[in-house]
Design an enzyme around this catalytic site. Structure first.
Site, mmCIF file in Angstrom:
data_model
loop_
_atom_site.group_PDB
_atom_site.id
_atom_site.type_symbol
_atom_site.label_atom_id
_atom_site.label_comp_id
_atom_site.label_asym_id
_atom_site.label_seq_id
_atom_site.Cartn_x
_atom_site.Cartn_y
_atom_site.Cartn_z
ATOM 1 N N ASP A 31 0.843 -1.196 0.000
ATOM 2 C CA ASP A 31 0.000 0.000 0.000
ATOM 3 C C ASP A 31 0.882 1.251 0.000
ATOM 4 O O ASP A 31 2.036 1.199 0.433
ATOM 5 C CB ASP A 31 -0.868 0.027 1.264
ATOM 6 C CG ASP A 31 -1.825 -1.152 1.325
ATOM 7 O OD1 ASP A 31 -2.150 -1.717 0.260
ATOM 8 O OD2 ASP A 31 -2.232 -1.507 2.448
HETATM 9 N N1 URA Z 1 -1.011 -5.970 4.022
HETATM 10 C C1 URA Z 1 -1.536 -4.731 4.037
HETATM 11 O O1 URA Z 1 -2.557 -4.496 4.661
HETATM 12 N N2 URA Z 1 -0.905 -3.773 3.348
HETATM 13 C C2 URA Z 1 0.236 -3.981 2.665
HETATM 14 O O2 URA Z 1 0.784 -3.049 2.080
HETATM 15 C C3 URA Z 1 0.780 -5.265 2.673
HETATM 16 C C4 URA Z 1 0.116 -6.249 3.351
#
Ligand code: URA
Length: 242
Positions: free
Chosen positions: A105
């Site tokens: 993310d």
């Molecule tokens: N899980 C998440 O919630 N976000 C990420 O970026 C990676 C794994």
């Protein structure tokens, strides 16, 4: 024809010196024949070279970059809104070839592999192959043992119950805690959704490991190329039968 120890070193089996020792120990075969004499040569295009019965794999010319992704960068090759992407952090001459292996993310930091090796990338991200990814999640509140147990055994999410995971409380204050979570899936926003579901929203998320790779002390925003030993180990983990 190339000297065996040089081939083994190029394949990331061991250093040249240590490869000589493997040859001396009778652990190396060329087309099924043990070869122990120093200075023996082989043609990797013609012969099958094995160490302890495992065929060696010579580098394919692919690129493998391990990036410490900072917050605020989108994991994509190009963002339609012109926001900064992880591609801005890699050398310009590689930008047209490599792409991120999986995604983090925008506000997640940590280990992100970029490569042009599609076969390996598929193995690393496809849930079918169960390649482990480890995160440090800082969460609101302090999860109790029962909540950690739910994270481990399976959290009910709208897209189904999560697979067994490892969850360890690594530190806690009065209001916050850090959990080390190792997942073998990789669904969208999975860590955040799992923690939220047990009542502890994530406030900070860092990926610290994927398969055999670790982030270690690589500074944020920096990348490094994997060395042949690391590529070899990564392939071993990714292509291991489960
Ligand atoms: N899980 C998440 O919630 N976000 C990420 O970026 C990676 C794994």
């Amino acid at each position: 024809m190339e000297r065996l120890q040089k081939l083994l070193a190029r394949a990331g089996v061991a250093s040249r010196r240590a490869s000589e020792e493997l040859i001396h120990q009778g652990r190396v075969t060329v087309d099924g024949q043990v070869v122990t004499q120093p200075g023996a040569r082989a043609d990797p295009a013609q012969s099958v070279i094995c160490v302890d019965g495992q065929p060696i794999r010579l580098p394919t010319g692919h690129h493998y970059l391990l990036l410490h992704k900072p917050a605020g960068y989108i994991t994509t090759r190009q963002d339609q809104f012109g926001r900064p992407t992880v591609m801005d952090l890699v050398p310009a001459e590689l930008r047209s070839r490599i792409y991120p292996v999986g995604r983090l993310d925008a506000d997640t930091t940590g280990l992100l592999l970029l490569s042009d090796d599609g076969e390996l990338a598929n193995r690393l991200i496809h849930p079918r192959y169960h390649v482990p990814k480890t995160y440090l999640a800082t969460v609101e509140g302090v999860p109790n043992e029962a909540e950690l147990q739910v994270l481990r055994s399976g959290v009910e999410l709208e897209d189904g119950t999560t697979a067994p995971a490892q969850a360890v409380l690594v530190n806690a204050s009065r209001t916050k805690a850090t959990i080390r979570l190792t997942l073998s899936e990789g669904r969208n926003r999975q860590v955040k959704r799992m923690c939220e579901a047990v009542g502890h929203p994530v406030v900070k998320l860092v990926r610290i490991a994927m398969a055999s790779l670790e982030l270690d002390d690589l500074p944020e925003g920096q990348f490094r190329h994997l060395n042949p030993l690391e590529i070899n180990e990564l392939e071993r983990v990714a292509f291991a039968e489960d």
